[in-house]
Design a protein around this motif. Structure first.
Motif, PDB file in Angstrom:
ATOM      1  N   ALA A 165     -93.141  73.708 -72.578  1.00  0.00           N
ATOM      2  CA  ALA A 165     -92.894  73.543 -73.347  1.00  0.00           C
ATOM      3  C   ALA A 165     -93.800  74.764 -74.349  1.00  0.00           C
ATOM      4  CB  ALA A 165     -93.911  72.351 -73.841  1.00  0.00           C
ATOM      5  N   SER A 166     -92.762  74.648 -75.769  1.00  0.00           N
ATOM      6  CA  SER A 166     -93.223  75.812 -76.685  1.00  0.00           C
ATOM      7  C   SER A 166     -94.415  74.945 -77.643  1.00  0.00           C
ATOM      8  CB  SER A 166     -92.473  76.135 -78.090  1.00  0.00           C
ATOM      9  OG  SER A 166     -91.233  76.008 -77.876  1.00  0.00           O
ATOM     10  N   THR A 198     -99.446  66.267 -95.315  1.00  0.00           N
ATOM     11  CA  THR A 198     -98.741  66.419 -94.628  1.00  0.00           C
ATOM     12  C   THR A 198     -98.153  66.898 -93.246  1.00  0.00           C
ATOM     13  OG1 THR A 198     -97.614  68.808 -96.107  1.00  0.00           O
ATOM     14  CG2 THR A 198     -96.431  68.433 -94.037  1.00  0.00           C
ATOM     15  N   ILE A 199     -97.661  65.471 -92.107  1.00  0.00           N
ATOM     16  CA  ILE A 199     -97.545  65.379 -91.498  1.00  0.00           C
ATOM     17  C   ILE A 199     -96.197  66.425 -90.628  1.00  0.00           C
ATOM     18  CG2 ILE A 199     -98.052  63.931 -88.795  1.00  0.00           C
ATOM     19  CD1 ILE A 199    -100.790  63.950 -91.145  1.00  0.00           C
ATOM     20  N   LEU A 200     -96.334  66.856 -89.025  1.00  0.00           N
ATOM     21  CA  LEU A 200     -94.783  67.392 -89.082  1.00  0.00           C
ATOM     22  C   LEU A 200     -94.803  67.581 -87.516  1.00  0.00           C
ATOM     23  CD1 LEU A 200     -94.612  70.837 -91.192  1.00  0.00           C
ATOM     24  CD2 LEU A 200     -93.790  69.052 -91.763  1.00  0.00           C
ATOM     25  N   THR A 201     -93.939  66.650 -86.823  1.00  0.00           N
ATOM     26  CA  THR A 201     -93.311  66.024 -85.513  1.00  0.00           C
ATOM     27  C   THR A 201     -92.311  66.807 -85.194  1.00  0.00           C
ATOM     28  OG1 THR A 201     -93.333  64.679 -85.311  1.00  0.00           O
ATOM     29  CG2 THR A 201     -95.299  64.581 -85.537  1.00  0.00           C
ATOM     30  N   ARG A 202     -92.014  66.340 -83.582  1.00  0.00           N
ATOM     31  CA  ARG A 202     -90.458  66.799 -83.575  1.00  0.00           C
ATOM     32  C   ARG A 202     -89.973  65.500 -83.896  1.00  0.00           C
ATOM     33  NH1 ARG A 202     -88.943  70.413 -79.674  1.00  0.00           N
ATOM     34  NH2 ARG A 202     -87.346  69.622 -78.773  1.00  0.00           N
ATOM     35  N   GLY A 203     -90.116  64.659 -84.543  1.00  0.00           N
ATOM     36  CA  GLY A 203     -89.527  63.322 -84.785  1.00  0.00           C
ATOM     37  C   GLY A 203     -89.281  63.356 -86.494  1.00  0.00           C
ATOM     38  N   THR A 204     -89.670  64.191 -86.743  1.00  0.00           N
ATOM     39  CA  THR A 204     -89.808  64.458 -88.216  1.00  0.00           C
ATOM     40  C   THR A 204     -88.789  64.513 -89.110  1.00  0.00           C
ATOM     41  OG1 THR A 204     -92.250  64.519 -88.348  1.00  0.00           O
ATOM     42  CG2 THR A 204     -91.495  64.256 -90.425  1.00  0.00           C
ATOM     43  N   LEU A 215     -83.560  69.297 -92.109  1.00  0.00           N
ATOM     44  CA  LEU A 215     -84.553  69.853 -90.806  1.00  0.00           C
ATOM     45  C   LEU A 215     -84.620  68.730 -89.859  1.00  0.00           C
ATOM     46  CD1 LEU A 215     -86.359  72.393 -92.929  1.00  0.00           C
ATOM     47  CD2 LEU A 215     -84.581  72.330 -92.488  1.00  0.00           C
ATOM     48  N   ARG A 216     -84.381  68.705 -88.769  1.00  0.00           N
ATOM     49  CA  ARG A 216     -85.243  68.407 -87.450  1.00  0.00           C
ATOM     50  C   ARG A 216     -85.193  69.268 -86.488  1.00  0.00           C
ATOM     51  NH1 ARG A 216     -83.314  62.300 -88.410  1.00  0.00           N
ATOM     52  NH2 ARG A 216     -81.387  62.877 -90.560  1.00  0.00           N
ATOM     53  N   ALA A 217     -85.748  68.711 -85.541  1.00  0.00           N
ATOM     54  CA  ALA A 217     -86.308  69.412 -84.325  1.00  0.00           C
ATOM     55  C   ALA A 217     -84.386  69.106 -83.185  1.00  0.00           C
ATOM     56  CB  ALA A 217     -87.274  68.190 -83.676  1.00  0.00           C
ATOM     57  N   THR A 218     -84.212  69.531 -82.211  1.00  0.00           N
ATOM     58  CA  THR A 218     -83.421  68.604 -81.861  1.00  0.00           C
ATOM     59  C   THR A 218     -83.857  69.158 -79.991  1.00  0.00           C
ATOM     60  OG1 THR A 218     -82.473  71.288 -81.435  1.00  0.00           O
ATOM     61  CG2 THR A 218     -81.345  70.444 -83.520  1.00  0.00           C
ATOM     62  N   GLU A 219     -82.774  69.100 -79.347  1.00  0.00           N
ATOM     63  CA  GLU A 219     -82.449  68.988 -77.825  1.00  0.00           C
ATOM     64  C   GLU A 219     -83.539  70.272 -77.367  1.00  0.00           C
ATOM     65  OE1 GLU A 219     -81.464  67.100 -74.450  1.00  0.00           O
ATOM     66  OE2 GLU A 219     -82.572  65.923 -76.254  1.00  0.00           O
ATOM     67  N   GLU A 220     -82.769  71.300 -78.050  1.00  0.00           N
ATOM     68  CA  GLU A 220     -83.495  72.644 -77.303  1.00  0.00           C
ATOM     69  C   GLU A 220     -84.457  72.724 -78.638  1.00  0.00           C
ATOM     70  OE1 GLU A 220     -80.250  72.096 -78.522  1.00  0.00           O
ATOM     71  OE2 GLU A 220     -79.883  71.638 -76.256  1.00  0.00           O
ATOM     72  N   MET A 221     -84.396  73.457 -79.776  1.00  0.00           N
ATOM     73  CA  MET A 221     -85.527  74.031 -80.889  1.00  0.00           C
ATOM     74  C   MET A 221     -86.098  72.723 -81.247  1.00  0.00           C
ATOM     75  SD  MET A 221     -84.329  76.295 -81.348  1.00  0.00           S
ATOM     76  CE  MET A 221     -83.955  77.604 -82.918  1.00  0.00           C
ATOM     77  N   PRO A 222     -87.596  73.145 -81.631  1.00  0.00           N
ATOM     78  CA  PRO A 222     -88.658  72.658 -81.877  1.00  0.00           C
ATOM     79  C   PRO A 222     -88.106  72.775 -83.556  1.00  0.00           C
ATOM     80  CG  PRO A 222     -89.034  74.821 -81.906  1.00  0.00           C
ATOM     81  CD  PRO A 222     -87.719  74.868 -81.134  1.00  0.00           C
ATOM     82  N   LEU A 223     -88.346  71.668 -84.320  1.00  0.00           N
ATOM     83  CA  LEU A 223     -88.396  71.339 -86.379  1.00  0.00           C
ATOM     84  C   LEU A 223     -89.277  73.290 -86.232  1.00  0.00           C
ATOM     85  CD1 LEU A 223     -88.721  69.910 -88.591  1.00  0.00           C
ATOM     86  CD2 LEU A 223     -90.353  69.082 -88.512  1.00  0.00           C
ATOM     87  N   ILE A 224     -88.834  73.624 -87.131  1.00  0.00           N
ATOM     88  CA  ILE A 224     -88.677  74.905 -87.774  1.00  0.00           C
ATOM     89  C   ILE A 224     -88.629  74.905 -89.523  1.00  0.00           C
ATOM     90  CG2 ILE A 224     -88.223  77.532 -88.087  1.00  0.00           C
ATOM     91  CD1 ILE A 224     -87.063  77.135 -85.867  1.00  0.00           C
ATOM     92  N   ILE A 225     -90.480  74.886 -89.765  1.00  0.00           N
ATOM     93  CA  ILE A 225     -90.591  75.130 -91.187  1.00  0.00           C
ATOM     94  C   ILE A 225     -90.158  76.908 -91.282  1.00  0.00           C
ATOM     95  CG2 ILE A 225     -92.094  74.822 -92.928  1.00  0.00           C
ATOM     96  CD1 ILE A 225     -90.911  72.431 -91.551  1.00  0.00           C
ATOM     97  N   PRO A 226     -89.153  76.524 -92.075  1.00  0.00           N
ATOM     98  CA  PRO A 226     -88.528  77.865 -93.008  1.00  0.00           C
ATOM     99  C   PRO A 226     -89.777  78.998 -93.614  1.00  0.00           C
ATOM    100  CG  PRO A 226     -87.345  76.461 -94.158  1.00  0.00           C
ATOM    101  CD  PRO A 226     -88.119  75.668 -93.943  1.00  0.00           C
TER     102      PRO A 226
END
Ligand code: COA
Length: 274
Positions: A165-166, A198-204, A215-226
């Protein structure tokens, strides 16, 4: 070697080669030579997880036994104009023991400021000139870049398991505001600003008002803030079912803008504190 001793399971217990492999790895992490995750331009997230390093950290837990640790003082380094005050019972002030800890197996670069109480866990990497403010947590294997400001009570989640897990990655020059929480492998790109709370998770889901995207996390990618995004805590109306009937809203982080001169002013750090 680490992979082999990790795969050996309980058989590694009592094996001095396994202990030596772990101790070498722990020193290499503390010197910043190896990391739980490293920048990798070829990877889709820009970061490669070094699963064997995380296996090594877990191996250290398997090999360790419980011992009574002598009370060793954390070493303190600070300006000589502000020495530690001494209190006695006669002063009527309670001074609660404990404070900051940096666990073995964490890398902390030169110029990092650790404000008490804060905690940096095993496998974490904290790069030059970063401020870790009071009550901040840098979780296991989290990767924190250069000149990052982790404000008071910012919680950067850790990931040791599963080993592939990353970890959470906070890149260079990011400001993580007070009381923020960044969890579950979220990557915050260079120069971004997370406003307090600010709270950030895979589901946010994160709502980018500038580009009109979510912007959302996907199966392969985490949430990424640009890069350079300014994220503030917001809310969105629930538009169906009971939530709508009851007039509820859900927490929704929003990219209100991308970094500009005003942001630079709002986030300027006091050099004298360094
Ligand atoms: C994000 C922050 C840096 C402000 O950046 P900025 O570039 O000056 O932002 P602006 O004031 O131009 O605001 C941009 C938009 O976001 C909104 N906004 C700014 N900060 C916000 C916040 N914390 N919560 C909700 N909305 C916020 C503004 O209202 C504005 O929206 P609008 O144009 O619709 O009114 C600041 O609010 C912040 O949170 N700083 C961190 C404070 C902190 O935790 N310090 C740690 C001390 S240990």
């Amino acid at each position: 070697m680490i992979e082999r001793h990790f795969a050996a399971g309980p058989a590694a217990l009592g094996d001095e080669h396994a202990v030596n492999a772990f101790l070498s790895l722990r020193s290499a992490i503390e010197c910043g030579e190896v990391r739980a995750a490293s920048p990798d331009a070829e990877s889709t997230t820009g970061w490669r997880v070094n699963a064997w390093v995380k296996q090594g950290i877990l191996l250290g837990f398997r090999l360790g036994s419980l011992v009574e640790m002598p009370p060793v003082g954390f070493s303190f380094v600070d300006k000589n104009t502000y020495p530690v005050r001494h209190f006695g019972p006669v002063d009527g002030v309670r001074v609660v023991p404990g404070g900051s800890s940096v666990r073995a197996g964490a890398y902390v670069a030169r110029g990092v400021v650790c404000m008490p109480p804060m905690y940096i866990n095993a496998g974490a990497y904290v790069d030059e000139g970063t401020m870790v403010d009071s009550h901040a947590l840098v979780g296991s294997c989290a990767q924190i870049g250069k000149h990052v400001h982790l404000s008071a009570a910012a919680q950067i989640g850790g990931v040791l398991e599963p080993v592939n897990a990353s970890p959470v990655v906070i890149e260079d020059d990011v400001l993580v505001g007070g009381n923020c929480g960044v969890y579950e492998g979220t990557i915050v790109r260079k120069g971004a600003v997370l406003a307090a709370g600010t709270i950030l998770t895979r589901g946010t889901p994160v709502f980018d008002l500038v580009n009109g995207t979510v912007l959302r996390a996907t199966e392969e990618m985490p949430l990424i803030i640009p890069e350079d995004a300014v994220v503030v805590p917001g809310s969105r109306a629930v538009t169906k079912g009971k939530g709508k009937e009851w007039g509820l809203s859900l927490y929704a982080p929003v990219i209100a803008k991308y970094r500009d001169d005003k942001t630079d002013l709002s986030t300027a750090l006091e050099d004298l504190l360094r």
